[in-house]
Design a protein around this motif. Structure first.
Motif, short mmCIF file in Angstrom:
data_model
loop_
_atom_site.label_atom_id
_atom_site.label_comp_id
_atom_site.label_asym_id
_atom_site.label_seq_id
_atom_site.Cartn_x
_atom_site.Cartn_y
_atom_site.Cartn_z
N VAL A 320 0.77 -1.14 0.04
CA VAL A 320 -0.03 0.07 0.02
C VAL A 320 0.91 1.41 -0.03
CG1 VAL A 320 -1.87 -1.30 1.17
CG2 VAL A 320 -0.28 0.11 2.63
N SER A 321 0.35 2.14 -0.44
CA SER A 321 0.84 3.57 -0.46
C SER A 321 0.58 4.52 0.51
CB SER A 321 0.81 4.44 -1.75
OG SER A 321 1.28 5.51 -1.96
N ALA A 322 1.33 5.17 1.20
CA ALA A 322 0.98 6.21 2.21
C ALA A 322 0.46 7.44 1.56
CB ALA A 322 2.10 6.66 3.17
N ARG A 323 1.05 7.53 0.26
CA ARG A 323 0.55 8.85 -0.40
C ARG A 323 -0.73 8.78 -1.27
NH1 ARG A 323 5.41 9.89 -4.41
NH2 ARG A 323 4.76 7.50 -4.78
N GLY A 324 -1.03 7.53 -1.17
CA GLY A 324 -2.63 7.07 -1.96
C GLY A 324 -2.45 6.36 -3.36
N GLU A 325 -1.11 6.65 -4.02
CA GLU A 325 -0.95 5.90 -5.32
C GLU A 325 0.57 5.32 -5.19
OE1 GLU A 325 -1.36 8.15 -8.65
OE2 GLU A 325 -3.23 9.11 -8.24
N THR A 326 0.40 3.87 -5.42
CA THR A 326 1.79 3.14 -5.46
C THR A 326 2.99 3.66 -6.63
OG1 THR A 326 1.18 1.41 -6.57
CG2 THR A 326 0.64 1.14 -4.35
N GLY A 327 2.33 3.91 -7.82
CA GLY A 327 3.17 4.21 -8.97
C GLY A 327 3.70 2.99 -9.60
N LEU A 328 3.30 1.66 -9.09
CA LEU A 328 3.82 0.41 -9.65
C LEU A 328 3.31 -0.02 -10.61
CD1 LEU A 328 4.35 -1.35 -6.04
CD2 LEU A 328 6.08 -0.15 -7.31
N ARG A 329 3.97 -0.97 -11.71
CA ARG A 329 3.17 -1.59 -12.54
C ARG A 329 3.32 -2.94 -12.83
NH1 ARG A 329 8.28 0.55 -13.99
NH2 ARG A 329 9.73 -0.87 -15.33
N VAL A 330 2.56 -3.52 -13.53
CA VAL A 330 2.45 -4.95 -13.40
C VAL A 330 4.06 -5.44 -14.03
CG1 VAL A 330 1.49 -7.24 -14.77
CG2 VAL A 330 0.08 -5.40 -13.55
N GLY A 331 4.64 -6.54 -13.55
CA GLY A 331 5.75 -6.92 -14.12
C GLY A 331 7.16 -6.36 -13.54
N GLN A 332 7.06 -5.22 -12.88
CA GLN A 332 8.18 -4.69 -12.08
C GLN A 332 8.63 -5.55 -11.05
OE1 GLN A 332 6.99 -0.68 -11.07
NE2 GLN A 332 8.84 -0.31 -10.05
N LYS A 333 9.88 -5.37 -10.68
CA LYS A 333 10.60 -6.18 -9.86
C LYS A 333 11.01 -5.20 -8.67
CE LYS A 333 11.99 -10.26 -12.28
NZ LYS A 333 13.18 -11.16 -12.72
N LEU A 334 10.85 -5.76 -7.57
CA LEU A 334 11.13 -4.87 -6.54
C LEU A 334 12.00 -5.55 -5.45
CD1 LEU A 334 7.58 -3.45 -5.62
CD2 LEU A 334 9.39 -2.40 -7.09
N ALA A 335 13.03 -4.78 -4.65
CA ALA A 335 13.68 -5.41 -3.81
C ALA A 335 13.18 -4.93 -2.46
CB ALA A 335 15.16 -4.98 -3.97
N LEU A 336 13.07 -5.68 -1.52
CA LEU A 336 12.51 -5.27 -0.09
C LEU A 336 13.50 -6.12 0.86
CD1 LEU A 336 9.87 -6.25 -1.74
CD2 LEU A 336 8.72 -5.59 0.28
#
Length: 371
Positions: A320-336
């Motif tokens: 979830v996004s604290a700003r209201g919009e994650t800006g993420l797209r399908v297929g994007q890879k993220l590091a956590l």
């Protein structure tokens, strides 16, 4: 990691940066050596023969395991000096410990009760051998361990059993001071050393000769060693480090060697996105938004503090996004970044090693070893 390497990952997966791993191993070993203290790292964090051998080559005196099944795996990897820092209770475990003792140079077992000691003694005498044991003492964690006031009495009773050789005491205390959680690692470490030194003195005054005083988890390990009051420390998490150690003041973000990579699989609404890692990937053993550290999610999105992993199902993680919009797209890879690396790694059958711009895959040898 380069985008080319990230593109090779099959997610969800855990990636270890080997340069940072080597630096972390060396740093803790140097701290122990400078204090004249032995380092016996706990393999509960990595659970892998590769890293245990790296720790031994760096100067570790031996390794620590929690379960006899873990110790068996490490013995298969050539590890010869193993301490199982967990009460060895149950005939099935004792039988396996007897077999393991025949295979390696030194096996140390743990106990915190007379009942447990008698069972070990009986099995050792029946097998014509003697078990080396350590007595666990509770110094505030309220987990396993005999109460300090009763330690000398139990030590005397254990020393009288012919099948056992009591050589020391050990504890797990972590960030506790005067019986309550603390954020002051130095204060907790000083108390840890003082309490263990006091218990050792009482045991010796009771006529029981012990040589080893073992303490020190990753948050307090180097500081406990520096007190000069213990002669062995058993940190585990230090090899990879995690966000928990950062919050505890025992690590810096740039020292964390582990990342969990995920792929965005769905963006149903602007305010949340779904990743391919859920409860089978991210541990949930850390309460969120609770004192003293108030963790905002089950992992930290690297480079984007706006994103929070606060809800999961088995195969779904909702960012979830604290700003209201994650800006993420399908297929994007993220590091956590993992909050707690030990439990995160235990959920993986294998991990990626990133070393010198190359990726390789390594099996988590002792994953799921419960007995």
């Amino acid at each position: 990691m380069t985008q080319s390497l990230i593109g090779q990952l099959e997610t969800p997966c855990l990636v270890l940066q080997m340069e940072k791993v080597r630096e972390n191993i060396l740093s803790m070993q140097q701290a122990a050596d400078a204090a004249g203290c032995r380092l016996r790292p706990h393999i509960k964090t990595h659970k892998m023969k590769l890293f245990a051998r790296m720790q031994m080559r760096a100067g570790a005196a031996g390794i620590t395991c929690a379960k006899v099944s873990e110790a068996e795996v490490m013995a298969d990897g050539g590890l010869e000096d193993i301490f199982i820092a967990y009460p060895l209770v149950g005939d099935f475990r004792i039988r396996r410990a007897l077999q393991l003792q025949r295979r390696i140079s030194r096996l140390i077992l743990a106990l915190d009760s007379l009942e447990g000691a008698r069972a070990l003694d009986e099995a050792a005498r029946a097998a014509g051998t003697v078990f080396e044991v350590r007595l666990e003492v509770d110094t505030g964690a309220l987990r396993t361990g005999i109460c300090r006031a009763q330690a000398a009495g139990l030590a005397k009773a254990v020393a009288a059993l012919p099948g056992l050789r009591l050589t020391g005491i050990y504890t797990f205390k972590s960030l506790v001071y005067q019986g309550a959680p603390t954020t002051d690692g130095l204060l907790a470490a000083r108390e840890e050393g003082e309490l263990m030194q006091q218990v050792a003195a009482e045991i010796r005054e009771a006529g029981v000769k012990i040589s080893d005083i073992s303490a020190g988890s990753s948050p307090t390990g180097a500081a406990v060693a520096a007190t000069g009051m213990v002669n062995e420390i058993r940190p585990g998490t230090y090899i990879f480090k995690d966000y928990m150690l950062v919050k505890e003041g025992a690590a810096r973000m740039e020292e964390i060697a582990a990342r969990i990579f995920v792929t965005v699989v769905s963006t149903p609404r602007p305010d949340y996105a779904v990743i391919d890692g859920g409860t089978k990937t991210f541990p949930m053993d850390i309460p969120l938004n609770a004192p003293p550290y108030f963790y905002p999610g089950y992992a930290i999105a690297e480079g984007n503090s706006d994103l929070m992993l606060t809800r999961m199902n088995e195969e779904h993680g909702m960012l979830v996004s604290a700003r209201g919009e994650t800006g993420l797209r399908v297929g994007q890879k993220l590091a956590l970044i993992p909050i707690h690396i030990c439990t995160a790694l235990n959920m993986q059958n294998q991990v990626y090693l990133c070393d010198g711009g190359q990726l390789s895959v390594e099996r988590v040898d002792a994953r799921g070893m419960l007995v």
